[in-house]
Write a protein that holds these residues in place. Structure first.
Motif, PDB file in Angstrom:
ATOM      1  N   ASP A  35     119.374 130.754  69.591  1.00 16.12           N
ATOM      2  CA  ASP A  35     118.453 132.011  70.093  1.00 16.12           C
ATOM      3  C   ASP A  35     119.251 131.973  71.477  1.00 16.12           C
ATOM      4  O   ASP A  35     119.478 133.356  72.142  1.00 16.12           O
ATOM      5  N   ASP A  99     116.285 132.796  77.650  1.00 13.29           N
ATOM      6  CA  ASP A  99     115.341 131.895  76.690  1.00 13.29           C
ATOM      7  C   ASP A  99     115.279 130.383  77.479  1.00 13.29           C
ATOM      8  O   ASP A  99     115.237 129.314  77.024  1.00 13.29           O
ATOM      9  N   HIS A 125     110.720 133.744  75.931  1.00 14.46           N
ATOM     10  CA  HIS A 125     109.506 133.484  75.023  1.00 14.46           C
ATOM     11  C   HIS A 125     108.744 132.409  75.158  1.00 14.46           C
ATOM     12  O   HIS A 125     108.077 131.979  74.146  1.00 14.46           O
ATOM     13  N   HIS A 126     109.112 131.536  76.240  1.00 16.80           N
ATOM     14  CA  HIS A 126     108.329 130.110  76.387  1.00 16.80           C
ATOM     15  C   HIS A 126     107.118 130.173  77.064  1.00 16.80           C
ATOM     16  O   HIS A 126     107.136 131.137  78.003  1.00 16.80           O
ATOM     17  N   THR A 145     113.899 135.023  71.886  1.00 19.64           N
ATOM     18  CA  THR A 145     114.371 135.820  72.969  1.00 19.64           C
ATOM     19  C   THR A 145     115.525 136.903  72.689  1.00 19.64           C
ATOM     20  O   THR A 145     115.420 138.167  73.354  1.00 19.64           O
ATOM     21  N   ASP A 177     115.834 131.131  65.307  1.00 23.60           N
ATOM     22  CA  ASP A 177     114.550 130.689  66.026  1.00 23.60           C
ATOM     23  C   ASP A 177     113.330 130.690  65.046  1.00 23.60           C
ATOM     24  O   ASP A 177     112.393 130.140  65.418  1.00 23.60           O
TER      25      ASP A 177
END
Ligand code: 5GP
Ligand code: MN
Length: 343
Positions: A35, A99, A125-126, A145, A177
């Protein structure tokens, strides 16, 4: 239908930054995965095609099974070219951080990233992003991401301009991912996006093959060894541990990425909902966590090894011996007994 997930204000802000700057750096996390590389190269091709001067900079090397992605050969590895990497970050007017949710995740690049004068955009996207960018496009509910990069490009009105290479990189990140769409991939929109990427002419079967049929012989020999000798099941806690020393990895001539996916293996066993993979790395011990359902591997990682990540996929680092790292895990398991009973 693909809904408008990214706030319109953020799209406008990114457009304004792109109008202002044409010297761009894209930075991603240490030990970049599919990703990280897919989202970075997806964005790289798009920005390059617009006529910008763009460089992707990674803190260290990435696995061979990602090196076929168009543009991968242009990536600047800080470990190999520290001066060039530093210069590109320092001179960029605009820096995309892809990411990762905190500069710490870029390891030795972190001080340069923090000192950089360029304006910064986070695409990630964390959960729990740190406040270190001018614009933060952070959507932890999304599975990759790379998906966010696709959404950003489309919302800027440039789906038509998206190249085959950009689409290929984005699909690779979305695929890796989600374990080739086997977990964290129930959103119907993911498949609408795949359908759009297919219209760009991507060869999704070839992409799968390039990534998953590209491992070394050593990896497969080692796989047999770990499954028979190095996997411990804690049936009272529905958990499993795999551990690998440096000596064992050397025996199988392990290269970067050869142990990718090992953390997931015990989840294939009936009843196992939490899996931990502890591996000696050069100067530290790397720990990977995978879980199924509601068990928060990221909280376990944060609590035991100062790590983090997603609910079902997390990681951390430990500075000490393998025995100590295992002891920490085994001591913590009973404290999570209630959560580990839930199926
Ligand atoms: P992996 O096990 O594939 O290395 O990492 C899985 C996920 O855990 C990554 O996508 C990342 O979100 C997170 N992660 C891995 N290592 C670390 C770490 O050392 N610190 C933090 N905060 N997160 C990590
Ligand atoms: Mn990711």
């Amino acid at each position: 239908m693909i809904t408008k997930i990214i706030a319109s204000q953020k799209i406008t802000e990114v457009e304004e930054l792109l109008n202002k700057h044409d010297k761009i750096a894209i930075v991603t996390h240490v030990s970049p995965d599919g990703d990280a590389i897919g989202s970075s190269l997806g964005l790289y091709h798009y920005l390059n095609d617009l006529g910008n001067s763009v460089n992707v900079i990674v803190p260290n090397s990435f696995p061979d099974f990602l090196k076929w992605i168009p543009g991968a050969r242009d990536i600047v590895d800080y470990e190999k070219y520290p001066e060039l990497a530093q210069k590109l970050i320092a001179e960029a007017g605009l820096i995309f951080c892809l990411d990762f949710n905190t500069p710490k995740r870029t390891c030795r690049l972190a001080p340069f990233l923090e000192a950089a004068k360029g304006e910064k955009v986070l695409i990630d996207h964390h959960p729990d992003p740190a406040d270190f960018c001018d614009v933060a496009i952070s959507y932890p509910a999304l599975s990759s991401t790379s998906e966010l990069v696709f959404r950003l490009v489309c919302r800027m009105g440039d789906f038509e301009a998206m190249s085959h290479d950009s689409a290929t990189a984005i699909y690779t990140g979305m695929m890796t991912d989600t374990g080739a769409f086997t977990y964290n991939s129930n959103s119907a929109e993911i498949y609408c996006i795949i359908s759009e990427l297919l219209k760009k002419g991507i060869d999704k079967d070839l992409i799968y093959s390039n990534v998953y049929h590209n491992y070394s012989e050593g990896r497969y020999r080692m796989l047999g060894f770990i499954l028979s000798e190095k996997m411990k099941i804690y049936s009272g806690y529905n958990s499993a541990l795999i551990w690998l020393t440096n000596e064992e990895q050397n025996r199988y001539k392990v290269k970067k990425g050869d142990t990718e996916g090992f953390a997931n293996l015990p989840l294939n066993i009936k009843g196992i909902i939490f899996s931990v993979f502890i591996r000696e790395d050069n100067e530290m011990i790397k720990i990977s966590f995978r879980s199924q359902g509601a068990f928060p591997s990221n909280k376990f990682a944060a609590r035991c090894y100062n790590g983090g990540g997603h609910l079902n996929a997390a990681g951390g680092e430990f500075y000490g011996t393998m025995d100590e790292a295992i002891a920490i895990f085994e001591k913590a398991l009973p404290e999570y007994a209630d959560l580990l009973k839930e199926r």
